[in-house]
Design a protein around this motif. Structure first.
Motif, PDB file in Angstrom:
ATOM      1  N   GLY A 217      14.181 -18.869 -32.057  1.00 50.05           N
ATOM      2  CA  GLY A 217      13.015 -19.276 -31.284  1.00 50.05           C
ATOM      3  C   GLY A 217      12.346 -18.063 -30.681  1.00 50.05           C
ATOM      4  O   GLY A 217      12.548 -16.933 -31.137  1.00 50.05           O
ATOM      5  N   LEU A 218      11.557 -18.298 -29.639  1.00 53.06           N
ATOM      6  CA  LEU A 218      10.851 -17.219 -28.949  1.00 53.06           C
ATOM      7  C   LEU A 218      11.374 -17.095 -27.527  1.00 53.06           C
ATOM      8  O   LEU A 218      11.691 -18.100 -26.878  1.00 53.06           O
ATOM      9  N   LEU A 219      11.436 -15.878 -27.019  1.00 55.43           N
ATOM     10  CA  LEU A 219      11.720 -15.627 -25.613  1.00 55.43           C
ATOM     11  C   LEU A 219      10.438 -15.073 -24.999  1.00 55.43           C
ATOM     12  O   LEU A 219      10.000 -13.975 -25.346  1.00 55.43           O
ATOM     13  N   ILE A 220       9.823 -15.864 -24.117  1.00 53.03           N
ATOM     14  CA  ILE A 220       8.514 -15.522 -23.550  1.00 53.03           C
ATOM     15  C   ILE A 220       8.694 -15.156 -22.081  1.00 53.03           C
ATOM     16  O   ILE A 220       9.162 -15.961 -21.283  1.00 53.03           O
ATOM     17  N   GLY A 221       8.341 -13.937 -21.719  1.00 52.63           N
ATOM     18  CA  GLY A 221       8.465 -13.498 -20.336  1.00 52.63           C
ATOM     19  C   GLY A 221       7.483 -14.209 -19.428  1.00 52.63           C
ATOM     20  O   GLY A 221       6.404 -14.642 -19.846  1.00 52.63           O
ATOM     21  N   GLY A 222       7.834 -14.348 -18.146  1.00 48.46           N
ATOM     22  CA  GLY A 222       6.959 -15.003 -17.178  1.00 48.46           C
ATOM     23  C   GLY A 222       7.487 -14.815 -15.774  1.00 48.46           C
ATOM     24  O   GLY A 222       8.616 -14.346 -15.567  1.00 48.46           O
ATOM     25  N   ASP A 223       6.666 -15.168 -14.798  1.00 51.86           N
ATOM     26  CA  ASP A 223       7.073 -15.082 -13.400  1.00 51.86           C
ATOM     27  C   ASP A 223       7.895 -16.298 -13.016  1.00 51.86           C
ATOM     28  O   ASP A 223       7.644 -17.407 -13.494  1.00 51.86           O
ATOM     29  N   GLU A 224       8.856 -16.104 -12.131  1.00 48.79           N
ATOM     30  CA  GLU A 224       9.695 -17.207 -11.686  1.00 48.79           C
ATOM     31  C   GLU A 224       8.844 -18.275 -11.002  1.00 48.79           C
ATOM     32  O   GLU A 224       8.034 -17.975 -10.123  1.00 48.79           O
ATOM     33  N   GLY A 225       9.008 -19.522 -11.425  1.00 49.32           N
ATOM     34  CA  GLY A 225       8.243 -20.629 -10.858  1.00 49.32           C
ATOM     35  C   GLY A 225       6.936 -20.915 -11.569  1.00 49.32           C
ATOM     36  O   GLY A 225       6.217 -21.845 -11.181  1.00 49.32           O
ATOM     37  N   GLU A 226       6.601 -20.129 -12.606  1.00 51.21           N
ATOM     38  CA  GLU A 226       5.356 -20.358 -13.354  1.00 51.21           C
ATOM     39  C   GLU A 226       5.448 -21.677 -14.126  1.00 51.21           C
ATOM     40  O   GLU A 226       6.481 -21.989 -14.713  1.00 51.21           O
ATOM     41  N   PRO A 227       4.363 -22.485 -14.136  1.00 51.16           N
ATOM     42  CA  PRO A 227       4.419 -23.802 -14.790  1.00 51.16           C
ATOM     43  C   PRO A 227       4.631 -23.689 -16.302  1.00 51.16           C
ATOM     44  O   PRO A 227       4.125 -22.791 -16.954  1.00 51.16           O
ATOM     45  N   VAL A 228       5.391 -24.638 -16.829  1.00 46.44           N
ATOM     46  CA  VAL A 228       5.621 -24.762 -18.277  1.00 46.44           C
ATOM     47  C   VAL A 228       4.999 -26.080 -18.730  1.00 46.44           C
ATOM     48  O   VAL A 228       5.228 -27.122 -18.113  1.00 46.44           O
ATOM     49  N   THR A 229       4.210 -26.040 -19.792  1.00 48.48           N
ATOM     50  CA  THR A 229       3.566 -27.246 -20.322  1.00 48.48           C
ATOM     51  C   THR A 229       4.010 -27.468 -21.764  1.00 48.48           C
ATOM     52  O   THR A 229       4.331 -26.519 -22.473  1.00 48.48           O
ATOM     53  N   PRO A 230       4.047 -28.728 -22.228  1.00 49.80           N
ATOM     54  CA  PRO A 230       4.458 -28.993 -23.611  1.00 49.80           C
ATOM     55  C   PRO A 230       3.408 -28.506 -24.604  1.00 49.80           C
ATOM     56  O   PRO A 230       2.218 -28.458 -24.287  1.00 49.80           O
ATOM     57  N   VAL A 231       3.869 -28.161 -25.803  1.00 49.63           N
ATOM     58  CA  VAL A 231       2.934 -27.672 -26.824  1.00 49.63           C
ATOM     59  C   VAL A 231       2.117 -28.802 -27.426  1.00 49.63           C
ATOM     60  O   VAL A 231       1.076 -28.575 -28.037  1.00 49.63           O
ATOM     61  N   ALA A 232       2.582 -30.042 -27.256  1.00 52.66           N
ATOM     62  CA  ALA A 232       1.879 -31.217 -27.781  1.00 52.66           C
ATOM     63  C   ALA A 232       2.452 -32.443 -27.084  1.00 52.66           C
ATOM     64  O   ALA A 232       3.538 -32.381 -26.502  1.00 52.66           O
ATOM     65  N   PRO A 233       1.747 -33.580 -27.108  1.00 52.17           N
ATOM     66  CA  PRO A 233       2.280 -34.802 -26.495  1.00 52.17           C
ATOM     67  C   PRO A 233       3.583 -35.232 -27.168  1.00 52.17           C
ATOM     68  O   PRO A 233       3.843 -34.915 -28.332  1.00 52.17           O
ATOM     69  N   GLY A 234       4.379 -35.965 -26.426  1.00 54.61           N
ATOM     70  CA  GLY A 234       5.634 -36.470 -26.979  1.00 54.61           C
ATOM     71  C   GLY A 234       6.487 -37.114 -25.909  1.00 54.61           C
ATOM     72  O   GLY A 234       6.060 -37.279 -24.765  1.00 54.61           O
ATOM     73  N   GLN A 235       7.720 -37.467 -26.289  1.00 60.12           N
ATOM     74  CA  GLN A 235       8.641 -38.137 -25.367  1.00 60.12           C
ATOM     75  C   GLN A 235       9.833 -37.238 -25.091  1.00 60.12           C
ATOM     76  O   GLN A 235      10.407 -36.641 -26.010  1.00 60.12           O
ATOM     77  N   VAL A 236      10.207 -37.132 -23.814  1.00 58.51           N
ATOM     78  CA  VAL A 236      11.358 -36.327 -23.412  1.00 58.51           C
ATOM     79  C   VAL A 236      12.639 -37.044 -23.854  1.00 58.51           C
ATOM     80  O   VAL A 236      12.852 -38.214 -23.521  1.00 58.51           O
ATOM     81  N   VAL A 237      13.478 -36.331 -24.618  1.00 60.02           N
ATOM     82  CA  VAL A 237      14.731 -36.920 -25.096  1.00 60.02           C
ATOM     83  C   VAL A 237      15.959 -36.212 -24.518  1.00 60.02           C
ATOM     84  O   VAL A 237      17.076 -36.691 -24.688  1.00 60.02           O
ATOM     85  N   PHE A 238      15.759 -35.071 -23.849  1.00 59.40           N
ATOM     86  CA  PHE A 238      16.872 -34.375 -23.201  1.00 59.40           C
ATOM     87  C   PHE A 238      16.325 -33.589 -22.024  1.00 59.40           C
ATOM     88  O   PHE A 238      15.312 -32.894 -22.156  1.00 59.40           O
ATOM     89  N   ALA A 239      16.994 -33.701 -20.864  1.00 58.04           N
ATOM     90  CA  ALA A 239      16.593 -32.953 -19.664  1.00 58.04           C
ATOM     91  C   ALA A 239      17.840 -32.724 -18.816  1.00 58.04           C
ATOM     92  O   ALA A 239      18.183 -33.519 -17.951  1.00 58.04           O
ATOM     93  N   ASP A 240      18.535 -31.609 -19.082  1.00 59.12           N
ATOM     94  CA  ASP A 240      19.779 -31.322 -18.370  1.00 59.12           C
ATOM     95  C   ASP A 240      20.159 -29.871 -18.608  1.00 59.12           C
ATOM     96  O   ASP A 240      19.458 -29.138 -19.302  1.00 59.12           O
ATOM     97  N   TRP A 241      21.302 -29.477 -18.051  1.00 60.78           N
ATOM     98  CA  TRP A 241      21.813 -28.109 -18.219  1.00 60.78           C
ATOM     99  C   TRP A 241      22.638 -28.049 -19.483  1.00 60.78           C
ATOM    100  O   TRP A 241      23.449 -28.937 -19.769  1.00 60.78           O
ATOM    101  N   LEU A 242      22.426 -27.013 -20.296  1.00 65.90           N
ATOM    102  CA  LEU A 242      23.194 -26.808 -21.519  1.00 65.90           C
ATOM    103  C   LEU A 242      23.686 -25.370 -21.546  1.00 65.90           C
ATOM    104  O   LEU A 242      22.923 -24.439 -21.249  1.00 65.90           O
ATOM    105  N   ARG A 243      24.950 -25.216 -21.910  1.00 64.03           N
ATOM    106  CA  ARG A 243      25.561 -23.883 -21.937  1.00 64.03           C
ATOM    107  C   ARG A 243      24.728 -22.918 -22.773  1.00 64.03           C
ATOM    108  O   ARG A 243      24.372 -23.204 -23.902  1.00 64.03           O
ATOM    109  N   GLY A 244      24.420 -21.778 -22.198  1.00 67.58           N
ATOM    110  CA  GLY A 244      23.650 -20.745 -22.890  1.00 67.58           C
ATOM    111  C   GLY A 244      22.160 -20.874 -22.723  1.00 67.58           C
ATOM    112  O   GLY A 244      21.444 -19.884 -22.776  1.00 67.58           O
TER     113      GLY A 244
END
Length: 382
Positions: free
Chosen positions: A280-307
């Motif tokens: 994938g891509l690693l995109i630098g940014g400031d802490e707390g900067e908003p993240v938006t989805p690349v396209a509409p869709g449904q959230v299927v996972f939202a939790d902590w994952l190792r790594g």
């Protein structure tokens, strides 16, 4: 480290050939010392890895708590802002009622002064004058009712001001309570962040004692395996449940919006660790900067994952999934339908990472694809 012992044992006869008994004994003693040192190092490495695993679990708990606290803090700020606007509206309404009351008072006073100037409100003058008694009576009643009507309007305006004042006082009390709650929550958040920083520093020191290449390789392989297992599980569940409610987008290459603007710290396919490459891509940014989805869709996972730390995965239909990792906080839950301009998370470094960045990945039918081929060419500064 035990894998080096056979080599040392095989080398022992060559070392002993032609050596004196004293030299042989010294070398045998050195071999035993090396064995003991390697055993101790192996035990220390195992202990460090076990302790690092415990710290990662603690980091997961703290990062979840921090994400929840920041989301709650944002909601509290929005509520405070809304109530502050309502207090300002009530203040403006009170000032309007005060101005209305003052106009009624001024008009009443002017009416009384005018009546006296005309002699209309001098009862004794009216009675002793030459005017018709019936007309005098009507005039007195008219003046009396006019005064009562104006007085009622003044009273009504004052009552309205009292009601508005009570509402404003109630809202101000709630605002004080909310601001106190916000200070408490902000203090708790600061304590959590301080604990997180301490554990981060301790984890960093531990990782320095673990062989860097071995540590990166193990972590990357575990990450790849856990992510692959997660994707496989999600695809099986999506296939079993069928399409969700919502209008699925039709994804096309070169048309997707970037999830966050920032420099590319790692590109798809570039070397990551020994034997592994970035998927994938690693995109630098400031802490707390908003993240938006690349396209509409449904959230299927939202939790902590190792790594990957706080991770959010969106199903875009037709076998396409987008992944957003290392977030500071998540603002969407499993089952939520999100649009391309919704804020779903904020950039962070969860997962025990040193740099603040967003990890973004795009998958088609479970396999990672190059996101740069799908994202808009002009949509990022990196």
């Amino acid at each position: 480290m035990r894998r080096f012992l056979p080599v040392l044992c095989l080398a022992l006869p060559a070392l002993a050939f032609g050596a004196t008994d004293g030299e042989l004994a010294a070398r045998q003693e050195r071999l035993e010392t090396l064995r003991a040192e390697m055993e101790a190092l192996g035990e220390q490495l195992a202990a460090d890895r076990e302790r690092a695993g415990g710290l990662e679990a603690e980091l997961a708990r703290l990062e979840r708590r921090i994400g929840e606290e920041q989301a709650d803090l944002q909601a509290l700020d929005e509520s405070i802002a809304a109530r502050t606007r309502r207090v300002e509206e009530l203040q403006a309404a009170m000032e309007a009622e005060a101005a209305r009351s003052e106009r009624h008072r001024d008009y009443l006073a002017e009416t009384v002064r005018s009546a006296y100037r005309r002699g209309a409100l001098a009862p004794l003058g009216l009675i002793l004058g030459d005017d018709d008694p019936a007309r005098i009576q009507r005039l007195l009643i008219y003046q009396q009712r006019l005064g009562e009507a104006r007085a009622e309007r003044v009273s009504a305006a004052e009552a309205a001001m009292r009601r508005l004042g009570e509402q404003r006082a109630e809202l101000q009390t709630l605002l004080v309570e909310q601001q106190t709650a916000r200070e408490t929550r902000a203090s708790r958040l600061a304590e959590l962040q301080s604990s997180l920083a301490e554990r981060d520093a301790l984890l960093a020191r531990l990782r320095q004692r673990i062989r860097e290449t071995d540590g990166r390789l193990a972590s990357s392989r575990e990450e790849a395996e856990s992510l692959a297992d997660l994707i496989e599980d999600l695809q099986a569940r999506l296939a079993a449940t069928g399409p969700a409610v919502g209008e699925w987008p039709s994804l096309s290459e070169g048309a997707l919006a970037w999830p966050v603007r920032g420099p590319l710290l790692a590109r798809y396919g570039s070397e990551r660790a020994a034997g592994l490459r970035w998927t994938g891509l690693l995109i630098g940014g400031d802490e707390g900067e908003p993240v938006t989805p690349v396209a509409p869709g449904q959230v299927v996972f939202a939790d902590w994952l190792r790594g990957l730390g706080l991770l959010l995965i969106i199903d875009h239909g037709e076998g396409y999934l987008s992944l957003y990792g290392r977030n500071q906080a998540l603002y969407s839950d499993v089952g939520d339908w999100v649009e391309a301009d919704d804020v779903i998370a904020t950039v962070g470094r969860s997962g025990g990472r040193a740099e603040t960045a967003l990890y973004f990945e795009l998958r088609a039918d479970g396999e990672p694809v190059n996101p740069l081929a799908w994202l808009r060419a002009e949509g990022n500064q990196g």
